[in-house]
Design an enzyme around this catalytic site. Structure first.
Site, PDB file in Angstrom:
ATOM      1  N   SER B 464       0.852  -1.174   0.000  1.00 45.65           N
ATOM      2  CA  SER B 464       0.000   0.000   0.000  1.00 45.65           C
ATOM      3  C   SER B 464       0.892   1.228   0.000  1.00 45.65           C
ATOM      4  O   SER B 464       2.066   1.150   0.366  1.00 45.65           O
ATOM      5  CB  SER B 464      -0.883   0.002   1.246  1.00 45.65           C
ATOM      6  OG  SER B 464      -1.423   1.295   1.450  1.00 45.65           O
ATOM      7  N   TYR B 477      -2.321  -0.600  10.202  1.00 41.82           N
ATOM      8  CA  TYR B 477      -2.419  -0.923   8.772  1.00 41.82           C
ATOM      9  C   TYR B 477      -1.097  -0.619   8.062  1.00 41.82           C
ATOM     10  O   TYR B 477      -0.562  -1.438   7.322  1.00 41.82           O
ATOM     11  CB  TYR B 477      -3.573  -0.139   8.153  1.00 41.82           C
ATOM     12  CG  TYR B 477      -3.793  -0.414   6.685  1.00 41.82           C
ATOM     13  CD1 TYR B 477      -4.456  -1.557   6.277  1.00 41.82           C
ATOM     14  CD2 TYR B 477      -3.330   0.465   5.710  1.00 41.82           C
ATOM     15  CE1 TYR B 477      -4.657  -1.826   4.945  1.00 41.82           C
ATOM     16  CE2 TYR B 477      -3.525   0.205   4.363  1.00 41.82           C
ATOM     17  CZ  TYR B 477      -4.188  -0.939   3.987  1.00 41.82           C
ATOM     18  OH  TYR B 477      -4.383  -1.204   2.659  1.00 41.82           O
TER      19      TYR B 477
END
Lengths: 282, 594
Positions: B464, B477
């Site tokens: 990501s 995350y």
């Protein structure tokens, strides 16, 4: 329309039903004549001629025809791209015929999806449209805000793995109101839309604006209201990697308290509905 | 022509029946495998090789076909013409081919497969009139038609645009060995002397060949004789190429992209010579019959079956069909978003797709639609990627039923937002279990299968932009994704030697359902719902489609890219993280507008 099915209403609905049937007959007749090499312009002209021969003088909008990846509006940026082009039909290509004739003052707006020869992917898309027809009717009967129903349809499309292609229509509408139109000697149109119908839509928009509703059923705030009684031409449009499919037909919304009568499809005897019935029988 | 006799010498092909076929002044050593009633696949080797170069491919093909291999004259167990000069012309090689074809398959045309000089010969066979009707299909690898090449050079000499000159010079440099082979005597001396001794080690190191009975002990003689292949044909054909070298059978062209001897551009105009052309590419060097036998056997099988059945070979229409056609691709998190779009993109490229997800219905749907858009086969598997045992079972099942995965996409992930102090250990465990451990299990299990097979592959991990953009709202995350990024980089280093690529994809803000399922810590259920809705709306406004990420995934595999930021904000963020990390640290302090 103010109350449920009174006598006058039944007659009026019969008028709408008649023109919708006529339009679908036209779609089936033109679809049967399509063959490799026919262009979108020619297909649009065939629809126009067929309907004019049967007494249609005015249009909500002129007939459209989309072939191949144009059925999924691939690369559409401006509304002019909706108009028929010289794209030619090839074996296996999906196509959509979309027309909105006015006959004796009654408007129809229909969409017919097919393919030239077998196209399993396109068949799958048409099959999957059935769930949307049921979902929309259920939502309207529950009097849910139109915007929420729109989002439900969106979510179902995502779950099915498809893209929402009605978002490409002007204002991203999944449906719009249609009504009766005065018959005039001349029926001019601008950008493919009949002036009489545009006038009707504008009047509705003005009324609606005062009363907090809109004749355009969109994903936006102005559609955040319960279903407004009247006739709605509903057109969910699925797209999947260069293949698109839609149906378009009229949903009758009334202010009846009875759920069944509060909303119903104008006619269930339509090509796509018959096709689904055959599929479930199999 | 006569048959008979028994061949002595090193035979490395298991289960092969040997015979000798006499043709114009030489005796050819022919090996046969498989059921004679099946379609015949005839394999022709290159230079400096003997038929044993095909041993791995031949045994795989023998399961379904009647497989025939022969040593080209002067190589392996076949005798050499006398004198050597003038004995290796393409005309004589065509005589040999026809003699073998008539001996092994007198009534039916054969499916010809050629590598290197075997492919150069194959092009001659498939374009000359006298072999018409004897060839059902031709699969060419790393060996262009000398006639096509002659025209290719002529066209570039006649109108030398800068690009064309570059192409000429490029191929000219790659052909250095051709000039050397034209010197008299020297190549023979080298091959029979030091080069012959060293060659097996050199080629094994350069090409990373697996151990096995290759090259055979006949190499020095093969290579010395084979020099005449060049001397007898190259100059004559390149100077005066035939104008009628049109293929009379369907052709499949398999191009290894890292071939040090042939550039891809040689095949640019091939469609005009071979109208029924199927292109395949793979990331490998020159000796693909040794390094990629599984892939070759599968493409040859598919092509032969398609030709026999009269069907057009590929139905997929995607951009990278040549690269992924028939390959096995496994995607986790395939029930929606980026995973589903990636599965579809591979399906469009003709890959066989395994769609893995916790959501059984969604995975099934992905598999079903994949078949409709070009995947020859597809399957749905319901597995929680964080469950080690379930993943082990999946890996066993996939290997046993579908084969070794060629491309693995570890994409499954969940979102978690909220400050570090509000994040419970349970939250941490969940996000690390899926986002990190899921990737670890995938890489460990399927990567091991790839490495054991030893025929390359590719692993794509979805990281990501949060992997390099610090934020006070995404501690867990971001940590999980940063770990995935580093894992990918380390694994890439480890697996590079085995021809397995590893890529990390950093998509950025993409419009998927991850927002509506993400967990927000430190707030009650109602506030969490509101934030999910708000984030979903913001992501919807950004509206970056997962299809673009899927395209980036395929491109990353084709180009073997290491780290791939996708959306503009992911690119910008990566640039900033290098140029102005302090600015990013300042931005990280901001509360997101939720």
């Amino acid at each position: 329309m103010t109350s449920a099915q009174t006598g006058g209403h039944t007659a009026e609905l019969r008028g709408f039903r008649q023109v919708q049937t006529l339009a679908y007959e036209c779609a089936e007749a033109v679809a049967a004549q399509l063959k490799p090499g026919v262009s979108e312009r020619e297909a649009a002209r065939m629809q126009r001629r067929w309907l004019r021969e049967r007494g249609v003088r005015d249009w909500f909008h002129l007939p459209f025809a989309w072939f191949g990846d144009r059925t999924a509006f691939v690369g559409f940026r401006i509304p002019l791209q909706f108009f028929p082009t010289d794209r030619r039909l090839e074996a296996g290509m999906p196509f959509i015929l979309d027309m909105a004739p006015i006959y004796k003052g009654f408007t129809a707006d229909i969409g017919y999806s097919g393919s030239l020869g077998p196209n399993p992917l396109h068949d799958k898309l048409i099959t999957d449209l059935q769930a949307h027809r049921e979902l929309i009717l259920r939502g309207v009967r529950e009097r849910r805000p139109l915007r929420e129903i729109y989002q439900d349809v969106d979510r179902l499309m995502v779950r099915q793995g498809y893209a929402n292609r009605h978002r490409a229509y002007p204002f991203g509408v999944i449906a719009h109101k249609v009504g009766r139109v005065k018959e005039r000697r001349s029926s001019p149109h601008v950008f493919g839309f009949g002036t009489q119908s545009l006038k009707g839509l504008a009047a509705d928009a003005l009324h609606g604006h005062r009363d907090g509703w809109s004749p355009l059923w969109s994903p936006y705030q102005f559609s955040d209201h319960p279903p407004q009684p009247g006739l709605w031409a509903v057109e969910p449009h699925l797209g999947f990697r260069g293949t698109g499919a839609k149906f378009e037909e009229i949903l009758v919304v009334t202010d009846s308290r009875d759920a069944e009568e509060s909303a119903f499809w104008l006619d269930d005897d339509l090509p796509h509905v018959r096709r689904w019935a055959k599929e479930t029988c199999r | 022509m006569s048959e008979g006799g028994h061949m002595t010498g090193a035979v490395a092909i298991e289960g092969a029946r040997e015979r000798r076929v006499r043709a114009d002044g030489v005796e050819l050593c022919v090996a046969e495998l498989g059921d004679r009633a099946q379609p015949t696949v005839l394999l022709v080797h290159g230079y400096p090789d003997s038929k044993e170069v095909w041993s791995e491919v031949a045994v795989r093909l023998a399961e379904r076909f009647h497989v025939v291999l022969y040593d080209v004259r002067g190589h392996g167990g076949s005798t050499a013409p006398k004198p050597l000069r003038g004995g290796f012309t393409l005309e004589k090689l065509t005589d040999d081919f026809l003699a073998v074809a008539d001996a092994v398959s007198p009534d039916r045309p054969v499916h010809l497969v050629g590598h290197d000089w075997g492919s150069v010969q194959g092009w001659e066979f498939v374009t000359v009139e006298r072999a018409e009707g004897r060839i059902a299909s031709f699969t060419s690898m790393s060996g262009p038609s000398l006639d096509h090449m002659g025209h290719w050079i002529k066209r570039r000499m006649k109108r030398p645009t800068p690009r064309r000159v570059a192409q000429l010079l490029g191929q000219g440099a790659k052909s250095w060995y051709v000039y050397v082979l034209h010197t008299p005597l020297l190549p023979e001396l080298a091959w029979r002397g030091p080069l012959g001794r060293r060659w097996p080690g050199m080629v094994r190191r350069a090409e990373k060949l697996p151990q096995g009975g290759y090259p055979t002990p006949s190499l020095p003689t093969d290579a010395a004789h084979g020099a005449w292949l060049y001397r007898d044909n190259m100059r004559a054909r390149l100077a005066h190429p035939r104008d009628d070298a049109y293929a009379h059978a369907p052709v499949q062209l398999i191009t290894p992209l890292e071939d040090p001897f042939l550039s891809e551009q040689l095949y640019d105009d091939l469609e005009s010579w071979a109208p029924r052309l199927t292109r395949r590419t793979l990331s490998a060097k020159h000796w693909i019959p040794r390094t990629r036998p599984d892939q070759l056997a599968s493409w040859i099988t598919e092509f032969v079956m398609a030709t026999e059945g009269g069907r057009p070979a590929p139905t997929a229409t995607g951009k990278y069909t040549d690269r992924f056609g028939g390959q096995l691709v496994l995607v986790t998190g395939a029930a929606g978003g980026i995973g589903r779009a990636t599965a579809f993109a591979f399906a469009e490229a003709g890959a066989r797709v395994v769609a893995v997800d916790l959501d059984a219905e969604g995975a099934a749907r992905t598999a079903e639609l994949s078949r409709l858009i070009g995947a020859p086969e597809s399957w749905a598997e319901t597995v929680d990627v964080s469950d080690e045992q379930a993943m082990e079972k999946l890996a066993e099942k996939v290997a046993a039923e579908y084969g070794v995965v060629d491309v693995l996409v570890n994409n499954a992930g969940i979102g978690l937002s909220g400050s570090f102090l509000d994040t419970t250990t349970e939250d941490w465990r969940k996000v690390l279990d899926v986002n990190l451990w899921g990737v670890i299990h995938g890489c460990r299990l399927f990567g091991k299968q790839m490495a054991e097979r030893g025929q390359g592959g590719h692993i794509v991990n979805t990281a990501s932009a949060a992997a390099y953009l610090p934020s006070r709202s995404l501690p867990a995350y971001g940590t999980s994704k940063a770990a995935v990024l580093m894992l990918s980089e380390c694994l890439r280093a480890e697996l590079a030697g085995q021809g397995i690529g590893v890529s990390a994809i950093c998509p950025g803000i993409v419009n998927t359902s991850i927002t509506s399922t993400a967990r927000f810590t430190g707030v009650d259920a109602e506030e969490e719902k509101r934030r999910q809705r708000k984030t979903a709306r913001l992501y919807g406004l950004r509206n970056y489609p997962p299809e673009k990420v899927a395209d980036a995934v395929l491109r990353a595999v084709v180009r073997n890219q290491a780290v791939v930021p996708v959306s503009p904000e992911a690119h910008g963020g990566r640039l900033l993280s290098r140029l102005a990390p302090r600015a990013l640290r300042a931005l990280a302090r901001l509360e997101p507008p939720l």
